[in-house]
Write a protein that holds these residues in place. Structure first.
Motif, short mmCIF file in Angstrom:
data_model
loop_
_atom_site.label_atom_id
_atom_site.label_comp_id
_atom_site.label_asym_id
_atom_site.label_seq_id
_atom_site.Cartn_x
_atom_site.Cartn_y
_atom_site.Cartn_z
N LEU A 39 0.83 -1.21 0.00
CA LEU A 39 0.00 0.00 0.00
C LEU A 39 0.87 1.25 0.00
O LEU A 39 0.61 2.20 -0.76
CB LEU A 39 -0.93 0.00 1.22
CG LEU A 39 -2.11 -0.97 1.18
CD1 LEU A 39 -2.77 -1.06 2.55
CD2 LEU A 39 -3.13 -0.53 0.13
N HIS A 40 1.86 1.28 0.85
CA HIS A 40 2.75 2.46 0.93
C HIS A 40 3.48 2.66 -0.39
O HIS A 40 3.66 3.79 -0.85
CB HIS A 40 3.74 2.30 2.07
CG HIS A 40 3.15 2.52 3.43
ND1 HIS A 40 2.24 3.51 3.69
CD2 HIS A 40 3.35 1.86 4.61
CE1 HIS A 40 1.90 3.48 4.96
NE2 HIS A 40 2.55 2.48 5.55
N ARG A 41 3.91 1.57 -1.00
CA ARG A 41 4.65 1.69 -2.27
C ARG A 41 3.74 2.22 -3.37
O ARG A 41 4.17 3.05 -4.19
CB ARG A 41 5.23 0.33 -2.66
CG ARG A 41 6.19 0.41 -3.83
CD ARG A 41 7.52 1.02 -3.41
NE ARG A 41 8.46 1.07 -4.52
CZ ARG A 41 8.65 2.12 -5.31
NH1 ARG A 41 7.98 3.23 -5.08
NH2 ARG A 41 9.53 2.09 -6.28
N LYS A 43 1.25 4.18 -3.04
CA LYS A 43 0.98 5.60 -2.81
C LYS A 43 2.00 6.48 -3.52
O LYS A 43 1.71 7.62 -3.90
CB LYS A 43 1.05 5.92 -1.31
CG LYS A 43 -0.16 5.49 -0.51
CD LYS A 43 0.04 5.92 0.94
CE LYS A 43 -1.07 5.44 1.83
NZ LYS A 43 -0.84 5.82 3.24
N GLU A 44 3.20 5.97 -3.69
CA GLU A 44 4.30 6.75 -4.28
C GLU A 44 4.26 6.78 -5.80
O GLU A 44 5.16 7.37 -6.41
CB GLU A 44 5.64 6.15 -3.82
CG GLU A 44 5.80 6.16 -2.29
CD GLU A 44 7.02 5.35 -1.86
OE1 GLU A 44 7.72 4.82 -2.75
OE2 GLU A 44 7.25 5.25 -0.64
N HIS A 70 -7.94 -0.53 5.91
CA HIS A 70 -7.50 0.30 4.78
C HIS A 70 -8.60 0.47 3.73
O HIS A 70 -8.32 0.93 2.62
CB HIS A 70 -6.27 -0.34 4.13
CG HIS A 70 -5.14 -0.60 5.07
ND1 HIS A 70 -4.46 0.41 5.71
CD2 HIS A 70 -4.59 -1.77 5.50
CE1 HIS A 70 -3.52 -0.12 6.49
NE2 HIS A 70 -3.58 -1.44 6.38
N LEU A 73 -8.89 4.02 2.30
CA LEU A 73 -7.83 4.35 1.35
C LEU A 73 -8.07 3.68 0.00
O LEU A 73 -7.93 4.31 -1.06
CB LEU A 73 -6.48 3.91 1.92
CG LEU A 73 -5.27 4.05 0.99
CD1 LEU A 73 -5.02 5.51 0.65
CD2 LEU A 73 -4.02 3.42 1.62
N SER A 76 -10.69 5.43 -1.96
CA SER A 76 -10.23 6.71 -2.52
C SER A 76 -9.45 6.50 -3.80
O SER A 76 -9.42 7.39 -4.67
CB SER A 76 -9.36 7.45 -1.49
OG SER A 76 -8.10 6.80 -1.31
N TRP A 77 -8.82 5.35 -3.97
CA TRP A 77 -8.07 5.07 -5.19
C TRP A 77 -8.99 4.76 -6.37
O TRP A 77 -8.52 4.70 -7.51
CB TRP A 77 -7.12 3.90 -4.95
CG TRP A 77 -5.93 4.25 -4.11
CD1 TRP A 77 -5.60 5.50 -3.66
CD2 TRP A 77 -4.93 3.36 -3.62
NE1 TRP A 77 -4.44 5.44 -2.92
CE2 TRP A 77 -4.01 4.14 -2.88
CE3 TRP A 77 -4.72 1.99 -3.73
CZ2 TRP A 77 -2.90 3.58 -2.25
CZ3 TRP A 77 -3.60 1.44 -3.10
CH2 TRP A 77 -2.71 2.23 -2.37
N TRP A 89 -1.98 5.39 -11.66
CA TRP A 89 -3.33 5.46 -11.12
C TRP A 89 -4.14 4.24 -11.54
O TRP A 89 -4.86 3.65 -10.71
CB TRP A 89 -4.06 6.72 -11.60
CG TRP A 89 -5.49 6.69 -11.12
CD1 TRP A 89 -5.96 7.05 -9.89
CD2 TRP A 89 -6.62 6.20 -11.85
NE1 TRP A 89 -7.31 6.81 -9.80
CE2 TRP A 89 -7.74 6.29 -10.99
CE3 TRP A 89 -6.80 5.70 -13.13
CZ2 TRP A 89 -9.02 5.90 -11.39
CZ3 TRP A 89 -8.06 5.30 -13.53
CH2 TRP A 89 -9.16 5.41 -12.67
N ARG A 92 -3.11 1.41 -9.37
CA ARG A 92 -3.65 1.56 -8.02
C ARG A 92 -5.12 1.19 -7.97
O ARG A 92 -5.59 0.49 -7.07
CB ARG A 92 -3.47 2.99 -7.51
CG ARG A 92 -2.14 3.27 -6.88
CD ARG A 92 -2.20 4.52 -5.99
NE ARG A 92 -2.71 5.67 -6.72
CZ ARG A 92 -1.95 6.52 -7.41
NH1 ARG A 92 -0.65 6.32 -7.48
NH2 ARG A 92 -2.48 7.55 -8.01
#
Length: 393
Positions: A39-41, A43-44, A70, A73, A76-77, A89, A92
């Motif tokens: 998830l963190h990756r 986001k970048e 989550h 989150l 939102s994607w 995008w 994601r």
């Protein structure tokens, strides 16, 4: 993930083997850590976003509850950005759809979660818009997630039903008109429609679909499935849709995963798979896609075998119930076609899929190793390098 012939299935095998060596709490903690890292990756907005999205998909499949905290989150994607609509995008959004599809069934039974109605409406609105995108992977992930929402949260399936009926109508229109070729716009719509039809029939409970139809449209679930499979098969052989044959093969495979009886009752799906294995002017891509479809289809049937109560006195096929057993026997008749495809495979991925199909047939009891030994030896000595390597392995 980047190696040809590995991809998702190989990763799932690795994760399953990893879990077998650990206790339950440790497995859940590890999967939560891995899912959070993915998830963190994502986001970048990394350049390798699709690989991370696929990792997220598989981590969430192994530990669906790791996604519960989550959900906001992930939702939102799914919102289409006003600008910067790039490949990261799309990746994601696709990963979010797959992760939500895995998480929602357990979330629906979680007493601590009370916002089911608002979440269902939010997801239906967002996913309905994603079905209009040109990226087939995103369309499929969105359709699957809509099916999960319909099955576990929302009684109203009007959006999904409307898209399914519209897609069927669009494909019927192409078959009736039989144009000499499809222009790019019609190709795009046809591919999207086929994906929506195939994915819906793979993941949606057909009682939900048929019970939502108006009285004059009521049909038994079997007739809905037969009509869709027959339509996709007819389009494949119509001569107008050579540009989308790969998608048609994939979508027929999606339907067969949930409805194996079609392989016995209808000739069309079997003929499509048989024709797709032939190497012709369509090139290697169609043949490779057909072998990949067969490989994934047999993996689904293998999982059915593993989940069934196996009688030691029967073969794996016989223990799976008549529908799946008959379907696998039908697929076993393609052994010669697959061996011929292996001999002509020019890419490692195509050769790997062919070997995977033959191996699955052997494990399911419809192919004896002795019957392919000579062919494997020939492929290992006189075939293309990719075929030779896979055959030796």
């Amino acid at each position: 993930l980047a190696r040809p012939g590995i991809g998702g299935p190989g990763l799932r095998d690795l994760l399953a083997a990893h879990q077998d060596t650990l206790d339950g709490p440790t497995v859940r903690r590890r999967m939560q850590e891995l899912a959070l890292a993915a998830l963190h990756r994502l986001k970048e907005a990394p350049t390798d976003a699709y690989s991370w999205a696929q990792l997220l998909e598989h981590f969430s499949a192994e530990c669906p509850t790791s996604m519960h905290k989550h959900v906001g989150l992930l939702c939102s994607w799914l919102v289409i950005p006003v600008q910067d609509l790039d490949i990261s995008w799309c990746a994601r959004a696709q990963g979010a759809c797959k992760a939500l599809s895995h998480a929602l069934p357990s979330l629906a039974t979680d007493p601590a979660f009370s916002s089911t109605d608002s979440l269902a409406k939010q997801l239906q609105d967002a996913l309905g818009k994603l079905l209009d995108f040109s990226d087939e992977r995103l369309v499929r992930a969105s359709a699957e997630c809509m099916c999960v929402v319909a099955g576990h949260f929302a009684e109203d399936v009007a959006i999904l039903l409307s898209r399914f009926n519209h897609s069927m109508g669009h494909l019927r229109g192409i078959l009736e008109q039989r144009p000499r070729a499809l222009d790019k716009t019609v190709q795009l719509q046809a591919r999207r429609s086929a994906v929506i039809v195939g994915t819906t029939l793979e993941f949606l409970d057909l009682n939900v679909l048929t019970n939502s139809m108006e009285d004059q449209m009521q049909e038994t679930s079997g007739k809905v499935v037969e009509a869709a499979a027959g339509l996709l098969s007819a389009l494949y052989f119509s001569g107008s849709c050579t540009s989308i044959c790969q998608v048609l093969v994939s979508c027929i495979g999606f339907i067969l995963r949930r409805h194996p009886w079609l392989l016995v009752r209808l000739e069309g799906p079997h003929h499509v798979l048989q024709a797709g294995l032939q190497r012709d002017s369509a090139g290697d891509a169609l043949q490779s896609q057909t072998m990949e479809t067969l490989s994934s289809l047999l993996r689904v049937y293998q999982r059915s075998a593993a989940q069934a109560e196996i009688n030691p006195s029967t073969t794996p096929v016989q223990s799976m119930g008549p529908q799946v057993a008959e379907a696998i026997q039908r697929l076993g008749s393609l052994q010669a076609n697959i061996m011929h495809a292996l001999h002509g495979a020019e890419s490692p991925a195509a050769a790997g899929h062919a070997i995977a199909v033959l191996q699955a047939m052997g494990e399911l009891g419809v192919l004896h190793p002795a019957s392919i030994l000579a062919g494997l030896l020939a492929a290992s000595t006189v075939g293309y390098q990719s075929a030779s390597n896979e055959a030796c392995r």
